[in-house]
Motif scaffolding. Structure first.
Motif, short mmCIF file in Angstrom:
data_model
loop_
_atom_site.label_atom_id
_atom_site.label_comp_id
_atom_site.label_asym_id
_atom_site.label_seq_id
_atom_site.Cartn_x
_atom_site.Cartn_y
_atom_site.Cartn_z
N GLY A 1 -5.44 -10.43 5.33
CA GLY A 1 -5.95 -9.08 5.08
C GLY A 1 -7.03 -9.09 4.01
O GLY A 1 -7.78 -10.06 3.86
N TYR B 1 -2.75 -17.61 9.46
CA TYR B 1 -1.67 -17.05 10.28
C TYR B 1 -1.45 -15.60 9.86
O TYR B 1 -1.47 -15.30 8.65
N ASN C 1 -0.78 -9.94 12.83
CA ASN C 1 -1.78 -9.16 13.56
C ASN C 1 -2.84 -10.12 14.12
O ASN C 1 -3.65 -10.68 13.38
N SER D 1 10.59 -12.94 6.07
CA SER D 1 10.61 -13.43 7.46
C SER D 1 9.69 -14.66 7.60
O SER D 1 10.03 -15.60 8.34
N VAL D 2 8.58 -14.67 6.86
CA VAL D 2 7.71 -15.85 6.89
C VAL D 2 8.42 -17.04 6.23
O VAL D 2 8.32 -18.18 6.70
N CYS E 1 -1.91 -0.19 -4.87
CA CYS E 1 -1.31 -1.27 -5.68
C CYS E 1 -0.76 -0.76 -7.01
O CYS E 1 0.33 -1.18 -7.42
N1 LIG Z 1 -6.26 -6.37 -2.04
C1 LIG Z 1 -6.28 -6.47 -3.35
O1 LIG Z 1 -7.21 -6.05 -4.03
C2 LIG Z 1 -5.16 -7.19 -4.05
C3 LIG Z 1 -5.34 -7.62 -5.38
C4 LIG Z 1 -4.30 -8.27 -6.03
C5 LIG Z 1 -3.09 -8.46 -5.36
N2 LIG Z 1 -2.93 -8.00 -4.09
C6 LIG Z 1 -1.64 -8.23 -3.42
O2 LIG Z 1 -1.84 -9.15 -2.35
C7 LIG Z 1 -0.95 -8.86 -1.25
C8 LIG Z 1 -1.78 -8.65 0.02
O3 LIG Z 1 -2.61 -7.54 -0.19
P1 LIG Z 1 -3.80 -7.14 0.82
O4 LIG Z 1 -4.57 -6.10 0.11
O5 LIG Z 1 -4.48 -8.34 1.34
O6 LIG Z 1 -2.94 -6.47 1.99
P2 LIG Z 1 -3.46 -6.21 3.48
O7 LIG Z 1 -2.56 -5.16 4.02
O8 LIG Z 1 -4.93 -6.00 3.51
O9 LIG Z 1 -3.17 -7.60 4.22
C9 LIG Z 1 -1.90 -8.12 4.35
C10 LIG Z 1 -1.84 -8.92 5.65
O10 LIG Z 1 -0.50 -9.44 5.76
C11 LIG Z 1 -0.18 -9.41 7.14
N3 LIG Z 1 1.27 -9.50 7.29
C12 LIG Z 1 2.20 -8.58 6.97
N4 LIG Z 1 3.43 -9.04 7.25
C13 LIG Z 1 3.27 -10.28 7.75
C14 LIG Z 1 4.16 -11.27 8.24
N5 LIG Z 1 5.49 -11.07 8.26
N6 LIG Z 1 3.65 -12.44 8.68
C15 LIG Z 1 2.31 -12.67 8.67
N7 LIG Z 1 1.42 -11.76 8.21
C16 LIG Z 1 1.89 -10.59 7.78
C17 LIG Z 1 -0.77 -8.11 7.64
O11 LIG Z 1 -0.92 -8.09 9.06
C18 LIG Z 1 -2.10 -8.08 6.90
O12 LIG Z 1 -3.15 -8.65 7.64
C19 LIG Z 1 -0.14 -7.65 -1.71
O13 LIG Z 1 1.05 -8.08 -2.29
C20 LIG Z 1 -1.03 -6.98 -2.75
O14 LIG Z 1 -0.30 -6.22 -3.67
C21 LIG Z 1 -3.93 -7.39 -3.41
#
Ligand SMILES: NC(=O)c1ccc[n+]([C@@H]2O[C@H](COP(=O)([O-])OP(=O)(O)OC[C@H]3O[C@@H](n4cnc5c(N)ncnc54)[C@H](O)[C@@H]3O)[C@@H](O)[C@H]2O)c1
Length: 307
Positions: free
Chosen positions: A18, A38, A41, A88-89, A258
Motif C-alpha cells: 500500500g 505480496y 489485493n 494471518s500473514v 494514523c
Molecule cells: N502510510 C503512512 O504514511 C505510514 C507511515 C508510518 C507508518 N505507517 C503504518 O504502516 C502500515 C501500513 O500503512 P499503509 O498506509 O501502507 O496502509 P495501506 O492501507 O495503504 O496498505 C496496506 C496494504 O496491506 C494490505 N494487506 C492488508 N491485510 C493483508 C494481509 N493479510 N496480507 C497481505 N496484505 C494485506 C492491503 O491490501 C494494503 O495494500 C500501518 O500499520 C500504518 O500505520 C503508515
C-alpha cells in the motif's frame, strides 16, 4: 537458531504493497536485493510489478527477509487498531518459511504484538520491529531511509536486523572480466537500536500520540480564542517567536487515520494507568470538529497533519 549472515541475504519479500509498502519495496530493490511483493489485493501486486518491477510471489519458502507493511486498522473503522491481517500473514510465514530468516515488522503495532508473532513462528525465525517515520507529503526528506528505531525479540534478532538495515558500506567486488564494482551490502538506513522490542513498539505510537496532543492543544487554543474574541492567528504568530514554543495550526482537526489509531493503541497498551492528558486531547478534538461542523467549514485533505 541458525542465523542468516549479511552476505546470505538475497531475497526480500515486502508484504502489504500500500502507501508505505510500495516505496519500501522500491527502495529495497534499488539497494540491489532480489525483491518480491505480496498483498491480499491483486491490484496492488500488479501495480508494484508494473511500476517498479517488484516480482509477485505465492510461496514463501525461499525468502531471507520478510518486511511486513500490512495495514493495522479495522477495515470497517479506520480509527480502530486491528492486527488480524498481520497474524494471518504470520501463520503463512510460519508454515512456509525456512529457518533463520528475518521477519521485520514495519507496520505500526500495539505493544506486545511482535512477541506474539515470534511465538506464532515457533522461534524458528528472527523477529524485529523497525517502525516507520515515512511521510507521504515530504517523501524526499522523510522517506524510507531516515533514522529509525529498531528492536529485536532477542539479541540475535536485533543483530540480524541491524545487519540488514544498517550496513550501508560499499564493498568491492570483481566481476567475470575482473573489473571492480561497488556493491551496497545492506539498506543503508541509520538505525537506533533499543534493548526491548516493546520500546520500539511504543516509540512509534507515542510519537504519534505526542503529535496528536500538540494538534489538540492548538485546537483548544483556537476554541479559547473564538470564545474570548481573540485573533488566533496573531496570537500564534506572536507565541511562535519564542525559541521553545511551536504552536501548530489546528486546520481540520487531528488528521489522517494514523494519529487517532496509534493514540488509541497507546491508551490501550496500559491495563491500569491511562494517560489523562491524551483522553482530554481526544475530547478537545471532538469539540473542535463539532465547532467546525456547526459553522459548515470545508474539510481539508486529512493527511495534512498526519505522520
Ligand atoms: N502510510 C503512512 O504514511 C505510514 C507511515 C508510518 C507508518 N505507517 C503504518 O504502516 C502500515 C501500513 O500503512 P499503509 O498506509 O501502507 O496502509 P495501506 O492501507 O495503504 O496498505 C496496506 C496494504 O496491506 C494490505 N494487506 C492488508 N491485510 C493483508 C494481509 N493479510 N496480507 C497481505 N496484505 C494485506 C492491503 O491490501 C494494503 O495494500 C500501518 O500499520 C500504518 O500505520 C503508515
Amino acid at each position: 537458531m541458525h542465523t542468516e549472515s549479511r552476505s546470505q541475504i538475497k531475497k526480500v519479500l515486502v508484504i502489504g504493497l500500500g502507501q508505505l509498502g510500495l516505496p519500501v519495496a522500491k527502495y529495497v530493490k534499488e539497494r540491489g536485493f532480489e525483491t518480491f511483493g505480496y498483498d491480499i489485493n491483486p491490484v496492488k501486486v500488479e501495480n508494484a510489478e508494473k511500476k517498479y518491477g517488484i516480482k509477485s510471489i505465492e510461496c514463501f519458502d525461499d525468502i531471507d527477509v520478510f518486511i511486513l507493511c500490512i495495514s493495522t486498522h479495522d477495515p470497517n473503522d479506520e480509527y480502530t487498531p486491528f492486527v488480524d491481517g498481520l497474524f494471518s500473514v504470520a501463520q503463512k510465514i510460519s508454515r512456509e518459511a525456512k529457518n533463520g530468516s528475518l521477519v521485520s515488522i514495519e507496520s505500526t503495532v500495539p505493544k506486545g504484538t511482535s512477541k506474539k508473532i515470534f511465538e506464532m513462528l515457533n522461534h524458528r525465525l528472527h523477529v524485529a520491529h523497525a517502525p516507520h517515520r515515512w511521510y507521504a507529503l515530504e517523501e524526499d526528506v522523510h522517506g524510507v531511509n531516515q533514522v529509525r528505531v529498531v528492536g529485536g525479540v532477542s539479541d540475535c534478532c536485533l543483530k540480524t536486523a541491524l545487519q540488514f538495515y544498517d550496513s550501508g558500506n560499499e564493498v568491492l567486488e570483481f566481476n567475470n572480466n575482473n573489473t571492480q564494482t561497488n556493491k551496497k551490502n545492506g539498506l543503508g538506513i541509520p538505525m537506533h537500536p533499543v534493548s526491548e522490542i516493546e520500546i520500539a513498539e511504543l516509540t512509534k505510537i507515542v510519537e504519534n500520540a505526542d503529535r496528536y496532543m500538540q494538534i489538540a492543544f492548538s485546537e483548544d487554543l483556537y476554541l479559547y480564542c473564538q470564545a474570548n474574541n481573540v485573533n488566533f492567528g496573531e496570537l500564534r504568530d506572536a507565541l511562535n517567536t519564542k525559541w521553545n514554543v511551536k504552536i501548530l495550526e489546528p486546520r481540520d482537526g487531528v488528521g489522517g487515520h494514523c494519529l487517532p489509531k496509534d493514540t488509541k493503541m497507546f491508551l490501550q497498551s496500559s491495563k491500569s494507568i491511562k494517560s489523562k492528558i491524551l483522553m482530554a486531547a481526544m475530547e478537545v478534538d471532538q469539540d473542535y470538529r463539532r465547532f467546525r461542523e456547526i459553522r459548515g467549514y470545508r474539510l481539508v485533505p486529512p493527511t495534512i497533519n498526519s505522520s
